[in-house]
Design a protein around this motif. Sequence first.
Motif, PDB file in Angstrom:
ATOM      1  N   GLY A 113      71.211  81.961   2.314  1.00  0.00           N
ATOM      2  CA  GLY A 113      70.389  81.447   1.232  1.00  0.00           C
ATOM      3  C   GLY A 113      69.513  82.717   0.836  1.00  0.00           C
ATOM      4  O   GLY A 113      69.551  83.637   1.417  1.00  0.00           O
ATOM      5  N   LYS A 114      68.663  82.555  -0.174  1.00  0.00           N
ATOM      6  CA  LYS A 114      67.940  83.513  -1.000  1.00  0.00           C
ATOM      7  C   LYS A 114      66.611  83.546  -0.316  1.00  0.00           C
ATOM      8  O   LYS A 114      66.210  82.212  -0.013  1.00  0.00           O
ATOM      9  N   GLY A 115      65.885  84.645  -0.152  1.00  0.00           N
ATOM     10  CA  GLY A 115      64.446  84.727   0.063  1.00  0.00           C
ATOM     11  C   GLY A 115      64.321  84.770   1.675  1.00  0.00           C
ATOM     12  O   GLY A 115      62.914  84.745   2.077  1.00  0.00           O
ATOM     13  N   PHE A 116      65.345  85.198   2.341  1.00  0.00           N
ATOM     14  CA  PHE A 116      65.115  85.251   3.785  1.00  0.00           C
ATOM     15  C   PHE A 116      65.812  86.643   4.298  1.00  0.00           C
ATOM     16  O   PHE A 116      65.810  86.830   5.385  1.00  0.00           O
ATOM     17  N   ASP A 117      65.747  87.588   3.370  1.00  0.00           N
ATOM     18  CA  ASP A 117      66.104  88.842   3.666  1.00  0.00           C
ATOM     19  C   ASP A 117      64.928  89.609   4.376  1.00  0.00           C
ATOM     20  O   ASP A 117      65.365  90.488   5.199  1.00  0.00           O
ATOM     21  N   LYS A 118      63.932  89.401   4.057  1.00  0.00           N
ATOM     22  CA  LYS A 118      62.677  90.184   4.854  1.00  0.00           C
ATOM     23  C   LYS A 118      62.756  89.723   6.163  1.00  0.00           C
ATOM     24  O   LYS A 118      62.409  90.571   7.058  1.00  0.00           O
ATOM     25  N   VAL A 119      62.812  88.251   6.476  1.00  0.00           N
ATOM     26  CA  VAL A 119      62.566  87.932   7.754  1.00  0.00           C
ATOM     27  C   VAL A 119      63.844  88.450   8.806  1.00  0.00           C
ATOM     28  O   VAL A 119      63.715  88.825   9.855  1.00  0.00           O
ATOM     29  N   TYR A 120      65.174  88.424   8.279  1.00  0.00           N
ATOM     30  CA  TYR A 120      66.271  89.062   8.775  1.00  0.00           C
ATOM     31  C   TYR A 120      66.114  90.288   9.092  1.00  0.00           C
ATOM     32  O   TYR A 120      66.415  90.890  10.292  1.00  0.00           O
ATOM     33  N   SER A 121      65.791  91.123   7.937  1.00  0.00           N
ATOM     34  CA  SER A 121      65.532  92.762   8.051  1.00  0.00           C
ATOM     35  C   SER A 121      64.455  92.922   9.209  1.00  0.00           C
ATOM     36  O   SER A 121      64.437  93.926  10.028  1.00  0.00           O
ATOM     37  N   LEU A 122      63.433  92.226   9.257  1.00  0.00           N
ATOM     38  CA  LEU A 122      62.338  92.356  10.305  1.00  0.00           C
ATOM     39  C   LEU A 122      62.900  92.192  11.803  1.00  0.00           C
ATOM     40  O   LEU A 122      62.476  93.123  12.532  1.00  0.00           O
ATOM     41  N   LEU A 123      63.625  91.161  11.953  1.00  0.00           N
ATOM     42  CA  LEU A 123      63.858  90.933  13.340  1.00  0.00           C
ATOM     43  C   LEU A 123      65.009  92.208  13.703  1.00  0.00           C
ATOM     44  O   LEU A 123      64.900  92.609  14.736  1.00  0.00           O
ATOM     45  N   GLU A 124      65.887  92.766  12.695  1.00  0.00           N
ATOM     46  CA  GLU A 124      66.817  93.533  13.144  1.00  0.00           C
ATOM     47  C   GLU A 124      66.206  94.807  13.484  1.00  0.00           C
ATOM     48  O   GLU A 124      66.376  95.426  14.351  1.00  0.00           O
ATOM     49  N   GLN A 125      65.232  95.285  12.716  1.00  0.00           N
ATOM     50  CA  GLN A 125      64.230  96.562  12.961  1.00  0.00           C
ATOM     51  C   GLN A 125      63.638  96.464  14.259  1.00  0.00           C
ATOM     52  O   GLN A 125      63.664  97.504  14.745  1.00  0.00           O
TER      53      GLN A 125
END
Length: 328
Positions: A116-128
């Motif tokens: 889904g859209k709008g979750f890129d920031k949460v995904y990237s934050l956890l990865e970093q």
Amino acid sequence: MARPVWAGNLAFGLVSLPVGLYTATDSHTIHFHQLQRGTSDRIRNRRVNERTGDEVELDDIVKGYDAGGEYVLVEPKELDEIAPGRSQVLNITGFVDLADVDPIFFDKTYYLGPRGKGFDKVYSLLEQALDKAGKAGIATFVMRQHEYLVALKAENGLLTLHTLHWADEIRDPRKEIDGLPGKTKASDKELKMAEQLIEALSMDWDPDAFHDTFQEKVAALIDAKKAGETVEKAEPAAEPTGVVDLMEALRASVERAANPKATGGKATASGKTTAAKKPAAKKRIRSTPKEDLNGLSKAGLYKKAAAANLPGRSNMTRDDLVKALSQA
């Protein structure tokens, strides 16, 4: 694009992220059909009632647990009902140092992508955050009526999920292997020579430098049998090194590793030497402008990729193989 094998929510603390689970690896093994010897008749596995001999449809099969002569029947939907929510949630229990997880626990690798859209920031934050901390998230979840223990890691800018073996699935080597020697006494000269051999054979890790030569030989065997030709057999395995010959074998190995030109080895950029690698015999592919790569099976495509010596072919999907061969 591939479809996720599982979809649900990844939860850590009060943060929740919808994700999909994607298979990270692919097999290029050449598959054979089973035939009755002397015929071209296929052998097929059937689901048969052992009492009547009649074939049973998949929808008419239920699971049964043998409780000492009496079967307890369990419907597939009942297994889903006893794990409410858990089959849709991947809840991180805590984070551990990657170095603390013994490699023997790792089983299979998946890619984890946002849904889904709008979750890129949460995904990237956890990865970093995982990448910077050098830690892995430990979680359990249910997929296809099985519960899995998993480790969530940050790798190359994305999240990966590694299924782990449960602790009671790890076998004790001392119970499995008879006659483990333990630490036998080695002389200082033998130990030093062995260390020199390890150093001389040290090399940089390059996974593209390795490929499945056995599958290539299987493909060559099939081609040869179709043409009525014979294939050269592999060389027999080397004889085991006895204790009496150990020092001499170590010395000869060090000398050979130190002289890569004499054995066909090559030095890496760091000055280390790689093990000598016999150049693989290339097969000539006669292609025509009308050849339709899309009509070939993945095994056929991989055979052509091996003959063309395409790098990274073992990790390619079928579409990747078609594209790479077209460009080549």
